[in-house]
Every structure is written in structure tokens, then in C-alpha cells.
Design a protein around this motif. Sequence first.
Motif, mmCIF file in Angstrom:
data_model
loop_
_atom_site.group_PDB
_atom_site.id
_atom_site.type_symbol
_atom_site.label_atom_id
_atom_site.label_comp_id
_atom_site.label_asym_id
_atom_site.label_seq_id
_atom_site.Cartn_x
_atom_site.Cartn_y
_atom_site.Cartn_z
ATOM 1 N N ALA A 1 104.015 7.329 31.995
ATOM 2 C CA ALA A 1 104.841 7.516 33.178
ATOM 3 C C ALA A 1 106.125 6.711 33.085
ATOM 4 N N PHE A 2 107.176 7.281 33.561
ATOM 5 C CA PHE A 2 108.401 6.528 33.728
ATOM 6 C C PHE A 2 108.335 5.839 35.074
ATOM 7 N N LYS A 3 108.752 4.596 35.104
ATOM 8 C CA LYS A 3 108.652 3.877 36.369
ATOM 9 C C LYS A 3 109.689 4.352 37.375
ATOM 10 N N GLY A 4 110.716 5.009 36.872
ATOM 11 C CA GLY A 4 111.783 5.429 37.777
ATOM 12 C C GLY A 4 111.458 6.680 38.545
ATOM 13 N N LYS A 5 110.215 7.125 38.465
ATOM 14 C CA LYS A 5 109.836 8.404 39.031
ATOM 15 C C LYS A 5 110.171 8.536 40.508
ATOM 16 N N THR A 6 110.088 7.421 41.191
ATOM 17 C CA THR A 6 110.242 7.505 42.638
ATOM 18 C C THR A 6 111.698 7.430 43.074
ATOM 19 N N ALA A 7 112.629 7.541 42.134
ATOM 20 C CA ALA A 7 114.037 7.399 42.474
ATOM 21 C C ALA A 7 114.413 8.282 43.660
ATOM 22 N N LYS A 8 115.034 7.654 44.622
ATOM 23 C CA LYS A 8 115.509 8.419 45.787
ATOM 24 C C LYS A 8 116.756 9.187 45.388
ATOM 25 N N ILE A 9 116.770 10.445 45.691
ATOM 26 C CA ILE A 9 117.931 11.237 45.313
ATOM 27 C C ILE A 9 118.644 11.669 46.577
ATOM 28 N N ASN A 10 119.735 10.991 46.817
ATOM 29 C CA ASN A 10 120.408 11.174 48.085
ATOM 30 C C ASN A 10 121.894 10.938 47.849
ATOM 31 N N PRO A 11 122.699 11.926 48.189
ATOM 32 C CA PRO A 11 124.145 11.754 47.933
ATOM 33 C C PRO A 11 124.719 10.528 48.638
ATOM 34 N N LYS A 12 124.037 10.071 49.687
ATOM 35 C CA LYS A 12 124.553 8.913 50.429
ATOM 36 C C LYS A 12 124.535 7.632 49.599
ATOM 37 N N VAL A 13 123.683 7.644 48.584
ATOM 38 C CA VAL A 13 123.555 6.470 47.730
ATOM 39 C C VAL A 13 124.921 6.036 47.205
ATOM 40 N N VAL A 14 125.751 7.028 46.884
ATOM 41 C CA VAL A 14 127.071 6.727 46.336
ATOM 42 C C VAL A 14 127.850 5.849 47.316
ATOM 43 N N LEU A 15 127.847 6.269 48.586
ATOM 44 C CA LEU A 15 128.610 5.520 49.590
ATOM 45 C C LEU A 15 128.008 4.141 49.819
ATOM 46 N N GLN A 16 126.669 4.102 49.830
ATOM 47 C CA GLN A 16 126.016 2.801 50.039
ATOM 48 C C GLN A 16 126.376 1.826 48.920
ATOM 49 N N THR A 17 126.368 2.348 47.688
ATOM 50 C CA THR A 17 126.694 1.479 46.565
ATOM 51 C C THR A 17 128.134 1.012 46.648
ATOM 52 N N TRP A 18 128.999 1.925 47.078
ATOM 53 C CA TRP A 18 130.411 1.557 47.194
ATOM 54 C C TRP A 18 130.608 0.406 48.165
ATOM 55 N N ARG A 19 129.799 0.433 49.222
ATOM 56 C CA ARG A 19 129.928 -0.631 50.217
ATOM 57 C C ARG A 19 129.572 -1.985 49.588
ATOM 58 N N GLU A 20 128.682 -1.935 48.616
ATOM 59 C CA GLU A 20 128.219 -3.169 47.985
ATOM 60 C C GLU A 20 129.232 -3.717 46.978
ATOM 61 N N LEU A 21 129.968 -2.795 46.338
ATOM 62 C CA LEU A 21 130.746 -3.180 45.170
ATOM 63 C C LEU A 21 131.893 -4.161 45.407
ATOM 64 N N PRO A 22 132.618 -4.064 46.539
ATOM 65 C CA PRO A 22 133.764 -4.982 46.689
ATOM 66 C C PRO A 22 133.373 -6.441 46.577
ATOM 67 N N ARG A 23 132.096 -6.742 46.805
ATOM 68 C CA ARG A 23 131.611 -8.103 46.690
ATOM 69 C C ARG A 23 131.870 -8.671 45.281
ATOM 70 N N TYR A 24 131.928 -7.749 44.291
ATOM 71 C CA TYR A 24 132.051 -8.201 42.906
ATOM 72 C C TYR A 24 133.495 -8.153 42.418
ATOM 73 N N TRP A 25 134.431 -8.347 43.332
ATOM 74 C CA TRP A 25 135.840 -8.217 42.935
ATOM 75 C C TRP A 25 136.209 -9.176 41.824
ATOM 76 N N ARG A 26 135.585 -10.344 41.816
ATOM 77 C CA ARG A 26 135.895 -11.291 40.757
ATOM 78 C C ARG A 26 135.465 -10.743 39.395
ATOM 79 N N THR A 27 134.275 -10.152 39.368
ATOM 80 C CA THR A 27 133.783 -9.565 38.121
ATOM 81 C C THR A 27 134.705 -8.444 37.652
ATOM 82 N N PHE A 28 135.126 -7.617 38.609
ATOM 83 C CA PHE A 28 136.040 -6.527 38.257
ATOM 84 C C PHE A 28 137.295 -7.083 37.597
#
Lengths: 507, 172, 335
Positions: free
Chosen positions: A228-255
Motif C-alpha cells: 500500500a502507498f501511504k498517500g492513499k488517503t490524499a484529499k483531493i480538493n481544488p481548495k487545497v491550492v488556495l489553502q497552501t497559498w495562504r501558508e506560503l507567504p510565511r516563508y518569504w525569507r526562504t523564497f
Amino acid sequence: MEELGNLINGFSVALTGPNLVFMLVGITLGVLIGVLPGLGGANGVAILLPLTFSMNPTSAIIMLSCIYWGALFGGAITSILFNIPGEPWSVATTFDGYPMAQQGRAAQALTAAFTSSFVGALFAVMLITFLAPLLAKFALKFGPAEFFAVQLLTFCSFVGMSKEPPAKTIAAMMLGFALAAVGMDTVTGQLRMTYGFPELLKGFDFLIAVIGLFGIGEILLTMEEGLAFKGKTAKINPKVVLQTWRELPRYWRTFLRSTAIGCWMGITPGGATPASFMGYGMARRMSRDPQSFGKGEIEGVVAPETAAHAAGTSALLPMLTLGIPGSPTAAVLLGGLLIWGLQPGPMLFIEQKEFVWGLIASMYLGNIVGLIVVLTTVPWWAAILRIPFSVIAPVIIVICAIGAYTVHSAIFDVVMMLVFGVVGYLFKKLRYPLAPMVLALVLGDMAEASFRQAMLLSQGSLSIFWSNGLVGGIVTLALTLLAWPLWTGLKSWLRAREAHYRLGGVR
Amino acid sequence: MTQEMEATHGDAAASVGSRWPEVAVAGSLLAIAVMVIVDSLRVGIGWADDGPMSGYFPFYIGLMLMASSGFILLSVFLGWKKVNPVFADREQLSGVFAMLIPMIVYVVAVTLIGIYLASAALIGYFMRRHGKFGWLSTAAVSVGVPVVFFLVFERWFLVPLPKGPIENMLGF
Amino acid sequence: MAKTCSTLRLLTASAALLLAPFSQQALAWEPTKPVEFVVPAGTGGGADQMARFIQGVVAKNNLMKQPIVVVNKSGGAGAEGFLDVKGDKGNPHKIVITLSNLFTTPLATGVPFNWRDMTPVSMLALDQFVLWVNEESPHKTAKAYLDAIKAQPDKTFKMGGTGSKQEDQIITVMLEKAAGKKLTYVPFKGGGDVAVQLVGKHIDSTVNNPIEAESHWRAGKLRPLCVMDKAKMPYTAKLTATMSWQDIPTCASAGLPVDYLMLRGIFMPPGVSQDQVAYYIDLFKKIRALPEWKEFMEKGAFNQTALSGQEFVDWLGKNEQMHRVLMKEAGFIAQ
């Protein structure tokens, strides 16, 4: 602000209906090339070349360069989903991208990877737009000593305290260096460690090693846990993109840090692969929580992807202005230019203004189009993990075999892939770290060649590495980075000992 | 991860210790180190007046590889009776071999009959043996995937992949 | 038979395109699958550029029904590519472009291959070598540079070049012989890198092929001193304010008796039929007649000698012998 006027002109050249369609075609093809480890930019160009003869040179090169953007985006996909780097520069993306996918966060990892790629490229293009002549001059400052300094810096920024036993870390790293030395020594033309086997003439290719170590090794590890692949339960939701985007600005230093590293490595030209390792290494160094790296830290995806894409983009600058391709894919673009009678070099910016600025404008547009294309496909890619393991596992093996074979069109390489797969499995189980080995393999012969070229220039004197501010600065920085973990390690060890004694030696 | 396993699969009877795998890996590394050193001596390990010779770096790399793998071997031998952390339990290992053996067969098959037929057989075997899929879906996937690869690589991207006598007979 | 057909076909090139199905019947053999074009060197170098250019013009002018696919096999100074062609006996869908490593690699490494292990098709052109210095260098002529080398101790001057024990280093040894002093030879990966290292003044001179340094010359960064051929190059178009390729003197006239040309030729695997070789001879004849090819030749200032058949074989034999002598003198031959 002459550049701005030129750029606007460029946009008017690039921004036509047909050109947008060509971009879309190029990007889609490029993503496919990036996903399949057996395909490179050369193949994409081979298909599209006949198509381009009915176009004007600008449209043609826009389409061909979009293959390049697509491939840069696409390399991350299999790294994250299956631990198989589609392209060499996405090896560092596997370190945290794959654990994220295993935790069911594949969509987040993909979104972060694509977005970081976009940000890195965007900054690099802006740099090209406004500082091209200056940067081209800077690239000229790089002789063998400077190249060695940068390679040393890459290495030192990545190597630090690892969780694995030190003897095993050193053994793995030395194995990487030893494998990198197999084949022809570029400086004297002597064959080393081939023991008369013609198959070993070409040495051990980085891509074959990582396909085996990471891809096949991971499949064997997965089999331990059952089918089994452990990633089987991956949620597939287009909203994920927006949620991740909200998280990303936190890493501006890394960028910012990774962009700077990437642009630097692209222009000099150190290449996208070392840039991604350096980006990852520096992010881990600077992080408040370095222990979380390698366990699915989103910053561990952001850092290498930003750096790789910034390097990949800025590598086009030395190609256009100096005629030296920073990567095989860039070399293919170079071939494309030649077919159109455009000779890359310092005169290109002067004699073919419209073309150059059209191309630069298309870098902006191509990246935007590319980001939209890949982001819309995130849910589908994540959905691949839902395919039963008994189907996907053999398909992955087939893809790995094709990928290993196509590097040199040699069956021997498929056998080597399998050997590396077993090595990857054993190393993982016995706690030998893979990352230092892979880094040594990619940097080993480059660094040795630059070092010895520098020695030829200085007639054997090491003082060449401190002969000017640039090279001296980089070397000193590298050595400091190397010494730093030893120092902090020593400090914490002393502190621990002190505490130990204070507690009366009771454990 | 290894630690967790040590804790959960402490039962010696059902598991394989990591002593022998450790010896095998460190021993192979030692052998590689010897090969590296021997060949470096052949091409010259000195520092000529215009920089290091061909074997200079490989020689020291070989020495360090020898030292580190020797150290690992030694520490395994010293702790031979005392420590034997679990490498994997038998069930896990049989899972690994269930994958490794078909993979070896697959690679041999690729060299003999080309990649397309070998891939179809590999996918078919896995789907039947481990996936318990019906014949119809097994046939569809195991034939479909190589056909798609054929179209993408040979037809579209013009990348020739290894082919065997049967493809040659069909004129590819 | 194929030969008479081909002259006819050349005369009616445009008609042949229109009537492609009919004229193709006249040929005894033609490719039935994509033709693999092996480049025994890395991407971006001179051979690679030429191969990719050929790939492009063949597709553009519809000279072949099947596409050409360029494959780089640069391992072991090109040995990987040559061994691949040598081992693919009787495969008519594979051709290889050569550079001097056809002769130098087997001699320098002892890897077992020789041009006689393959089927010679035709010589496309010969690549020139030019002695370059940085534009800011005080040495304005080849003679001045040679005198400067003579006046200084050994290894004062640094020569950059592509690869080790290959054409660039052979030329360097010839130069050393003329000067009676040693130079420091620094090998780099590709011709483009070498030119850039000279622009950045990390080295003192190079022997780049014209196409590798042309752009830097026009940008006023590099200065050509002399060309290593018996005669000056024939191209008269002005590339800088004052100079054309033709204005570069020969090295011999500057007191530097160095004369070296590099083969750009096509070979096939061993054991292919006469008809198959004839097909490719004919194909390359057509390519050489294209206006794009002429433009390419002029841009790279190539020596346009082209041979095929027995003449080509004779040339190869002589050139191989020359390399053997040169490399023996330089001490580059593997034990």
C-alpha cells in the motif's frame, strides 16, 4: 529605463493569440518531459522542430523555450508522488516532498513546489530584464578557482550534522565521490577505475543512480509495509491550492534566500542541480527547527524548488550572452537558435533586439501560463496515488527502467539502476544517509576538474583560492559553514557533559 | 524508524538481525575502497608541480572509504554477541523479495525480449498475483501501458527503447 | 546506378520534391525508421551544433521521409559514441559525426576502436583553428605573441583548450615546439567555455574554432592572431570594423609553422550495404547544396573541402598517420 521600453516592445511581440497557443503547447509538452525521467528537452525539440518551420523565429523559440519551463515545473511531480526525481534538479525536492505525499499532503507539496518554481523564475527574469549586461560581466569573473569555490560552498552548505552515524555518513559520501571519479579524467584524459570495461567509460550517471537509490529503493521499502502507498488517503480538493497559498507567504525569507542562491548559481553558471541542494541546505541551516526537515516540512519543498527554477531561468542569460549553455536542455535551445541563424553571444542583444526582448517577455508569460497549467492539474496528479499499489508499482518500475535506459541508450544502465535500488534499500535500512552520497556524485567530478584546472593556472599553489576578493570570500564562507556545525556540536556536547556531571552522572 | 522497529519487533525468532547485512554492506564498501586505491596507484597519486595527478583525490577518497567502512565492520564485530538490532522481520523481507525477484527477472527479460513485452509481463504478474484483478482488467492494463509507452517514446518523441526479436519480426 | 540518379535528382531538386513518391522509387534504399545521429561529444560543441543544424535543415527541406534524431554520447572523450556505432553492425539507421577524437581517443586511451571499424560515408567540411588572444592583450600579431613566449621562462603563458590529449592540446604542443618553450595547457569541457575563459582573462590564449569565438570577436572582446591552415580563409564579409575572416594571416606566414584542420565527417556502422552508403552520400550532397548550408559554412568560416568514396578513405589514412606521429612526439599515446 530603456529596458522597460524594450520589455513593453517585447510583450507586444510575444503577446499574440497564436503565440499564447504555442506557449500552451510547449508548456504541456514540457511538463510531460519533466514527469517522465526518460525524456529530456532534446526530445521535445525534436518533435516540435518540424512544426516551427512555418513560424517566425520569435514564435518558434517561444514555443521551444516553453518546453524548458514546462520541464522545470514537471520535474517536481514524480519526486513528490513517488520519490523518483524526473529531472536531476528535483532530487532535493524528494527529501521533504515525498514524506509530505506519504502523509497525505501531496496536493500541498505540489502546490508549494509549483508556486516556488514560479516565484524563483519570476525574480530571475526580472533580474535578467534589468541587469543583463551587468550580470554577463559578473559571469566573466568566474574562472576555475571561482567555480571550485562555489562547488565547495554548495557542499559545505549542505553537509552538516546528520542524524546518521558519522562513520556511515562519511562512507556514503566517499562512495559518492568514488563513483563520480569513474570514467575519463577530464584533466589528463586518463581512464580511471574502468578496469577495462567499456560500459564504465562514461562513468556513473547521476540520474541513473538517483532513479535507483530513490525510486527503486523506495518501492522495496514500501513492500516491507505491505502492498500500500501511504498517500492513499490524499484529499483531493481544488481548495487545497488556495489553502497552501495562504501558508506560503510565511516563508518569504526562504523564497528570497533561495532566489538569490538560484540566480547566483544560474549566472555563474553552476547549474540548477547544485543550486537546489544549496537552497535546501541553507534553508535547513537557517531554520529554527532543522530537525523537522526530511520529515515533510513544506519549507523543504519551497527552498530547493525556488532555487532550482531561479537557476534554470537565469542560466539562460549566460547562454544568450556568452553562448555557454547551463544545462543540456539549455544546450538544445542553443541548437534551436542556431537553426534560425541566431548565433548566441554578446552580439545577440545588439543585433537581434526584437528577438531577445520577445524571448524575455515570453519568459514572464510562459511562467504565468505554466503555473496556471500545472496548478489546475494538481488534483489529478494527487489522484494518481489512489491507484492500487499492485498496478502502480510495476508501472513505476517500467518508468524507472525506461528512464535509466534512455540516459545513454544502454541496457547496462538498467542493470545498474537495479543495483542502485538494492543499495538504496540497504542504505536506508542500515542508516547510511543517501543525500551526501548523491551530492558527492553530482559535485565530485565537477569540483575535482575545477580544482585541478585552478592548480594548473597557479602552478600548484593553493594561494589562488585567496587571490581576489570574490574567490577568497566564497572559500572563507564555505569553510566557515563547514566549521559551524562542528563548533555548535562541540558546544552542545560540552553543555551536555556539564549537565551530566551536575546531575551526578545518573542517566 | 529503525528504533521503532527495534521496539515493536524485538522477537528474534521472526526477524532477521542486521549483523550480516551490516557486514555485507561494509564489506562491499571495503572492497570498493580497495579497487579505488589500487587503480589510483596505477594512474599516479602524487602532487605534480602543476597540481594533483589523476589518482590523487581518488586515492584519499579510497583511504577514507576504507577507514570508515573498516570502522563500521570493526564495531559490528566488537558488538557481535551483544547488539543485533532487527533488520527486518521475515514477513517484511518476504515482501521485499516478492518485489525484488520479479524485478531481477524483469531486467533480464528486458535484455532478452525487449522492454515492451517484459513490461507487459511484469504488470500482468503483479496485477494477478498481488492485486487479484480479473483477467480482463489485467490484460487491458498490462497491454495498454506498454502500448502507450510505445506511442509516446517511439512514435512521438522518437526515442528508441530496447526491442527484442518479436518487435524486429514485426518490422520495428 | 544510384550515382547517376543523384546527379539527375540534383538538377531537378524542386521537381523531385513535388514528385517525391516517383523519384524515391529510383533509389535502391531509403530509411524506414528514424535515423539516429550520434554525436560523440557533449551538447553545445562544434560537432553538436553541426549535427543539430543538419537535423533542422533536413526536416525543413524535406530531404528525408524519416526524421533524424540527434543523440549525444560523449562518455570517455567520445569513445562511448564510437563504440556504440562500431557495435551496431549492419544498422543502416545510424550515422555518426566525427571530430578529431576519432583519431585521438583510441590513441590516447587505448580504447579499442579505429575509423576502419566503421563505414566512411563522406567528409562534410574541415574545421579551422584560429589562435586567439584577449582584445586587451599587448600582443597584436602572432609573431609578437610567439616572441613573448620565447622571451619568458617556461609555463608563463596559459593556453586554454577543449579536453585533454585532443586536438587543442596537440596544437599547443606544436606551438611549444615552434617556440621552444612550454606553455601551461588548461583543459576545459567545451569550446564555448574556453572562449569565455579567455574573455574573462583567466587564460592568455586559445585555439578555438572560428564559430566558437566569432561572436566575442565581433563584440570586440577577442582578437584573432592567425589561422592554422595553408591558405587564408576565403570569407570576405567584414565582421568587425576593419576585419573579415580573410584578413587573418596564416600562422605559417607569421613564423609559426602550425597547420591543423579538423575533420567534420560522417560514418556509418560496419557491415552496411553499398546502396545504404550511397543513400547517405547523396543525402549529404543535397545538404551541401542548400543555401542554409552555405550560410552555416560562412558563419563558421569552415574549409569547404568535401570528399567521399576512395578519396575520403585515403585522406583518413593519411590523417590517422599524422595524428599518430604528432601524438607520439607529444607523448600522448597510451601504453
